[in-house]
Structures are given as structure tokens and as C-alpha cells.
Design a protein around this motif. Structure first.
Motif, short mmCIF file in Angstrom:
data_model
loop_
_atom_site.label_atom_id
_atom_site.label_comp_id
_atom_site.label_asym_id
_atom_site.label_seq_id
_atom_site.Cartn_x
_atom_site.Cartn_y
_atom_site.Cartn_z
N GLY A 24 49.38 21.48 43.49
CA GLY A 24 48.57 20.47 42.81
C GLY A 24 47.37 21.08 42.10
O GLY A 24 46.46 20.36 41.68
N CYS A 25 47.33 22.41 41.97
CA CYS A 25 46.22 23.09 41.28
C CYS A 25 46.75 24.13 40.29
O CYS A 25 46.08 25.13 40.02
CB CYS A 25 45.24 23.68 42.28
N TYR A 26 47.95 23.89 39.78
CA TYR A 26 48.57 24.76 38.76
C TYR A 26 48.72 26.22 39.21
O TYR A 26 48.70 27.13 38.39
CB TYR A 26 47.78 24.69 37.44
N PHE A 27 48.87 26.43 40.52
CA PHE A 27 48.98 27.80 41.05
C PHE A 27 50.16 28.54 40.44
O PHE A 27 50.04 29.70 40.03
CB PHE A 27 49.11 27.75 42.57
N ASP A 33 51.22 33.26 34.37
CA ASP A 33 50.37 33.84 33.33
C ASP A 33 49.89 35.24 33.73
O ASP A 33 49.89 36.16 32.91
CB ASP A 33 49.16 32.94 33.05
N GLN A 34 49.47 35.39 34.98
CA GLN A 34 49.01 36.70 35.47
C GLN A 34 50.14 37.72 35.44
O GLN A 34 49.95 38.86 35.01
CB GLN A 34 48.46 36.59 36.90
N GLN A 73 42.25 35.35 45.09
CA GLN A 73 41.71 34.54 43.99
C GLN A 73 42.52 33.29 43.74
O GLN A 73 42.03 32.19 43.95
CB GLN A 73 41.62 35.39 42.72
N GLY A 74 43.73 33.43 43.25
CA GLY A 74 44.57 32.29 42.93
C GLY A 74 44.04 31.48 41.77
O GLY A 74 43.19 31.93 41.01
N SER A 75 44.55 30.26 41.63
CA SER A 75 44.16 29.40 40.51
C SER A 75 42.86 28.67 40.83
O SER A 75 42.49 28.52 42.00
CB SER A 75 45.27 28.38 40.24
#
Length: 103
Positions: A24-27, A33-34, A73-75
Motif C-alpha cells: 500500500g506504499c508503492y514498494f 525503479d531501483q 530504506q524502501g519506498s
């Protein structure tokens, strides 16, 4: 005689699972992307139990870099409690052509 570009960077494969508030946080989008930015192959997906799982393949230094991102870190807006990295293997070439989000 062909030029010697020096030693070839070792390639590795590793599976991961990230625990915490990671859905629910675009992880998965940020992870893709990374990985695209770093030239890493593999996949990522949400699980029914609320974790994120996936497989990373690429140069050891790049896989180490994304492993730190997954662990610390994460999103934006996520909370990482734990990142398990398992089944490390040396590989000759990746099994995947790109990095994808699986559903």
C-alpha cells in the motif's frame, strides 16, 4: 589480440522477503525503479501475508546496493521490520531479461 577489460564482476542471485508495513506504499514500483536503475534482473511481488518477495540477479556490488535499500530504506511511507536474504548463488548469467512486478 583482444583488449583485457580486467576481471569480470561476479554475478549473484538471491531471493528476498521484506516484512513490515510494505504494502500500500508503492514498494514494488519503487523496487522495480531501483533495480532498473542498477541494471538488476529478476522480479518482485506482494504476498497474501502482507510481505514483499522477489528475486535479484546481477553484479554482486549492485545486488548488495539494492539489498541495503530493501533492508533499510524502501519506498516513502513504508516501515521495514526485517529483510531476509536467502539462497545466495554465484551465476554466470541472469535467468531473466529484465526486472518485473509480478501479480
Amino acid at each position: 589480440m583482444p583488449e583485457d577489460d580486467g576481471p569480470v564482476a561476479p554475478k549473484v542471485s538471491v531471493e528476498f522477503e521484506v516484512f513490515g508495513h510494505v504494502q500500500g506504499c508503492y514498494f514494488t514500483k519503487y523496487c522495480k525503479d531501483q533495480c532498473d536503475r542498477l541494471g538488476i534482473y529478476g522480479w518482485v511481488k506482494n504476498t497474501r501475508s502482507g510481505t514483499i518477495v522477489g528475486k535479484l540477479q546481477g553484479d554482486r556490488d549492485k545486488v548488495d546496493e539494492i539489498s541495503m535499500w530493501l533492508s533499510k530504506q524502501g519506498s516513502p511511507g513504508c516501515r521495514i521490520d526485517l529483510c531476509e536474504l536467502r539462497n545466495w548463488e554465484l551465476i554466470v548469467k541472469p535467468d531473466f531479461r529484465n526486472f518485473s512486478i509480478r501479480f
